[in-house]
Design a protein around this motif. Sequence first.
Motif, PDB file in Angstrom:
ATOM      1  N   ILE A 274      71.779  42.006  23.924  1.00  0.00           N
ATOM      2  CA  ILE A 274      71.447  42.142  22.550  1.00  0.00           C
ATOM      3  C   ILE A 274      70.020  42.995  22.482  1.00  0.00           C
ATOM      4  O   ILE A 274      69.997  43.716  21.483  1.00  0.00           O
ATOM      5  CB  ILE A 274      71.462  40.878  22.032  1.00  0.00           C
ATOM      6  N   LEU A 295      74.993  42.662  15.648  1.00  0.00           N
ATOM      7  CA  LEU A 295      75.278  42.710  17.262  1.00  0.00           C
ATOM      8  C   LEU A 295      75.238  41.078  17.481  1.00  0.00           C
ATOM      9  O   LEU A 295      76.198  40.838  18.539  1.00  0.00           O
ATOM     10  CB  LEU A 295      73.895  43.332  17.947  1.00  0.00           C
ATOM     11  N   PRO A 296      74.605  40.119  17.197  1.00  0.00           N
ATOM     12  CA  PRO A 296      74.825  38.877  17.558  1.00  0.00           C
ATOM     13  C   PRO A 296      76.257  38.256  17.138  1.00  0.00           C
ATOM     14  O   PRO A 296      76.985  37.653  17.842  1.00  0.00           O
ATOM     15  CB  PRO A 296      73.826  38.128  16.995  1.00  0.00           C
ATOM     16  N   ALA A 299      78.550  39.648  19.528  1.00  0.00           N
ATOM     17  CA  ALA A 299      78.477  39.129  20.798  1.00  0.00           C
ATOM     18  C   ALA A 299      79.243  37.765  20.883  1.00  0.00           C
ATOM     19  O   ALA A 299      79.779  37.381  22.046  1.00  0.00           O
ATOM     20  CB  ALA A 299      77.153  38.900  21.261  1.00  0.00           C
ATOM     21  N   ASP A 391      80.008  46.721  19.648  1.00  0.00           N
ATOM     22  CA  ASP A 391      78.938  46.133  18.488  1.00  0.00           C
ATOM     23  C   ASP A 391      78.234  47.210  17.889  1.00  0.00           C
ATOM     24  O   ASP A 391      77.875  47.167  16.843  1.00  0.00           O
ATOM     25  CB  ASP A 391      78.365  45.051  19.461  1.00  0.00           C
TER      26      ASP A 391
END
Length: 409
Positions: A274, A295-296, A299, A391
């Motif tokens: 990340i 992005l998180p 994930a 992502d």
Amino acid sequence: MSEKKVKKKSKLTRNILIALVSAIILGLLLQSKAEILNEYIKPFGDIFLNLIKFIVTPIVFFSIIGGIVSMKDIKKVGEVGIFTIIYYFLTTSCAIVIGLGFANIFKRVFPVIATTNLEFEVGEKVSFMDTLVNIFPKNFLTPMVEANMLQIIVGAMIVGFSILLIKKESQDKAIGAVEVLNDIFMKAMELILSLSPIGVFCLLVPVIAENGAMIIGSLASVLLVAYLAYALHGLVVYSFTIKTLAKISPIQFFKGMAPAIMFAFSSASSVGTIPINIKCCEELGADHDVTSFVLPLGATINMDGTAIYQGVCAVFIASCYGIDLTLGQMVNIVLTATLASIGTAGVPGSGMIMLAMVLQSVGLPVEGIALVAGIDRIFDMGRTTLNITGDATAAIINTERLRRKGKIA
């Protein structure tokens, strides 16, 4: 991911590879003793599989609820959150279709190795409409008892969204309870997965002894098919979306993403990638606030690479048992792998857990995991790379959309 966790994961991977190599060598040396190995070694592998089956149901149920309640901030980001989730689910669905397509095109290179060690009876075929109806549970406990993964996922989503709708005081208590249960079952999963080297060894030795070198070549073929599907999805789907929705050259995108791609490939950790993924996205023009959210979230719920892995491995394992998957079963795989992506990405050994879910959803034996578990790390490197690349496309596309609307500079 902490350095301690990375080392722990690396050690487990090393031990599984050692178990794989040892199983191959010993299995080839003891081909004349296959019956004895089936009687005295395979039962220990069955114990490992029983533990996997035991933990899959609660960990999927509570991790999906936890994933949903953690997304309550989506209300604050509104449009970004909704678009991102839709985008992730669409690309994941596309990925699993590509994985199934490639696997079916190349399944002739997958050998049929069904033996007494891989006994399995094909269940009664179920129509598409029956499959659709059976997605929705009619009893709270039945999906748990029968390990009906689609019903468990739907039930978890209903409970998760219900928690978000109750009053704040009760909501906080419910979220706290879910987090505690999640921690308990995650730790149990970690303990069970620590037995993977023993489980892989005990399951694979009898298979190698009974089938000889043929199965070794089959592992190379399934890896090749998976990586071809990874490459197609990345170079075609992501190139198309980044070009049409973000107006960025695919060459520029992949060049800018190179550091994150290399890190993801070597570490096989979406979460660990990340920070460098955020840096690469921002250098490509993505907004910091957008990347910090997207992005998180990716994930956690975006698993295009893992979806391809499920499709390829499901067809491969079915081929090993001499079974042709029906259209209804393949639709079931698409639904299970796509919906499951919301809750299992952060689980240790998530690829193995999701594969167990997919196999159960179409009536294939979980024992088939032993055929690919030894090379899971090699699969993981490619699927993690694809996951973090997807992502990044979402972050960049979201930024471009908001800029066009004048919502960010």
